[in-house]
Design a protein around this motif. Structure first.
Motif, PDB file in Angstrom:
ATOM      1  N   UNK A 327      19.670  -8.127  30.277  1.00  8.37           N
ATOM      2  CA  UNK A 327      18.391  -7.459  30.517  1.00  8.37           C
ATOM      3  C   UNK A 327      17.689  -7.043  29.221  1.00  8.37           C
ATOM      4  N   UNK A 328      18.375  -7.194  28.082  1.00  9.14           N
ATOM      5  CA  UNK A 328      17.811  -6.720  26.821  1.00  9.14           C
ATOM      6  C   UNK A 328      16.936  -7.791  26.193  1.00  9.14           C
ATOM      7  N   UNK A 329      15.656  -7.492  26.017  1.00  8.52           N
ATOM      8  CA  UNK A 329      14.700  -8.452  25.458  1.00  8.52           C
ATOM      9  C   UNK A 329      14.722  -8.366  23.936  1.00  8.52           C
ATOM     10  N   UNK A 330      15.021  -9.491  23.299  1.00  4.49           N
ATOM     11  CA  UNK A 330      14.968  -9.575  21.836  1.00  4.49           C
ATOM     12  C   UNK A 330      14.778 -11.039  21.473  1.00  4.49           C
ATOM     13  N   UNK A 331      13.516 -11.433  21.299  1.00  2.00           N
ATOM     14  CA  UNK A 331      13.211 -12.833  21.007  1.00  2.00           C
ATOM     15  C   UNK A 331      13.637 -13.241  19.603  1.00  2.00           C
TER      16      UNK A 331
END
Length: 393
Positions: A327-331
């Motif tokens: 669930x952790x967004x880090x592009x």
């Protein structure tokens, strides 16, 4: 309060090169990384959550004593994000490997990749690739001992595994490697063989020639060399019961049970039969799988090696359930925060290994339920002292 292991970790983190060239750094990198790890253990999963938690812990007695400070400067959220995504992940990986080296045996190894779903391209970062971490899992301690960092279209699982096998600092000889069918490649098995290591490798359905040879060899035996079968059904998820049978086939006159010009040194063929029973409908499903190995052992031991491989999948489950990795967004550059998440799950697991099933004492309070991984996290959420103690195992 014990500080030895925490101080060792803080010192090791201080050796990571700081990408910031300013001589007057307000927020030391090692302190930010340590607080971020502490915050992850507390159940803060996103950059925003970590920042908000740090703001409320600027007077945390553990940090003040460990950092030898009277007051802590907390970076703003954007600065925290910039620090974490720009940290040298290879240098942080060295700290990770060193910290956990004392807990692992490096003898029975499972390897598997996990996509970082939050790194998937969806909008603003159109030039970014989907990222993956290749986890090297120690089956005995049930923790990850190292990672490889992968990017779609660049380094993939197979060449990453080849790099790993050629790394003299990792290979100690006599290791047993298990992996998904994707890795049943001639050069991978040859590399393992040549390093005097061992493998058990699933035979893929698209490897028609090898699969037919394996099945033909098995059919030429009057009976398996040895069989091990579950004496009772085991409950699994979804109202299903599972029973397994493992049959092994070896040549009593020499080491080789099957000759193949490409796949060398096949000493054991393993046939596994899995029977799944739906307790609601009564439906029975039977699946058969063939596995090859370059060593000999008992049917029971092979069954244990096969089942223990799924420990790496359980580890991935813990990453998602306990640290919300998916669930952790880090592009951009998600690997450093991913290493810190592995750090947190490893610490949960080591504490669980030591006190599994026990009713422990948390800050002088006797708990009433046996310890689980989920409860280990909940105790961390409720007690800084508990987290401090986990570091000192």
């Amino acid at each position: 309060m014990k500080l030895r292991r925490k101080r060792e970790l803080l010192k090791a983190l201080a050796d990571i090169p700081d990408f910031r060239n300013d001589d007057k750094i307000t927020y030391p990198l090692n302190e930010v990384l340590f607080m971020s790890l502490f915050g992850l253990l507390k159940g803060n999963h996103t950059f925003e959550q970590l920042h908000d938690w740090m703001e409320f812990n600027s007077n945390n007695k553990i940090f003040l004593k460990l950092f030898n400070k009277k007051v802590l400067d907390i970076p703003c959220e954007s600065t925290l994000h910039r620090i974490l995504v720009n940290t040298d992940n290879e240098a942080l990986e060295k700290v990770f490997v060193s910290f956990f080296s004392k807990y692992v045996k490096r003898k029975d190894i499972a390897v598997d990749g996990k996509w970082l779903n939050g790194s998937d391209v969806n909008g603003q970062y159109t030039k970014e690739e989907h990222k993956m971490i290749f986890n090297i899992f120690d089956k005995d301690s049930k923790i990850v001992l190292a990672h490889k960092f992968l990017k779609k279209g660049k380094l993939s699982e197979i060449p990453a595994f080849k790099e790993l096998l050629k790394d003299d600092s990792f290979n100690v000889g006599g290791q047993i490697f298990s992996f998904d069918a994707l890795m049943t490649q001639v050069d991978i098995l040859d590399t393992i063989n040549n390093a005097n290591n061992k493998y058990i490798a699933k035979v893929k359905y698209n490897q028609k020639s090898l699969r037919e040879k394996v099945k033909l060899t098995v059919s030429n035996f009057k009976a398996p060399s040895e069989t091990y079968e579950d004496k009772e059904l085991f409950l699994s998820e979804g109202n299903k019961s599972v029973k397994r049978k493992v049959e092994i086939y070896t040549n009593q006159d020499c080491d080789i049970v099957l000759y193949d010009s490409k796949f060398k040194n096949i000493q054991t063929i393993i046939k596994t039969t899995k029977e799944t029973i739906n307790s609601v409908t009564g439906e029975i499903k039977t699946t058969t799988q063939y596995i090859i190995a370059n060593f000999k052992s008992s049917a029971k031991e092979f069954k244990n090696i096969i089942l223990s491989h799924w420990g790496v999948e359980t580890y991935h489950y813990h990453l998602d359930m306990l640290t919300k990795e998916d669930a952790h967004i880090c592009y951009v550059d998600p690997f450093s925060i991913a290493i810190l998440r592995s750090f947190a799950v490893n610490l949960y697991q080591l504490f669980f290994n030591k006190y599994k099933g026990e009713k422990i004492i948390v800050e002088n309070v006797q708990t009433k339920k046996p310890l689980t991984m989920a409860r280990t996290k909940r105790y961390c959420e409720n007690s800084d002292i508990f987290i401090s103690d986990i570091f000192e195992l």
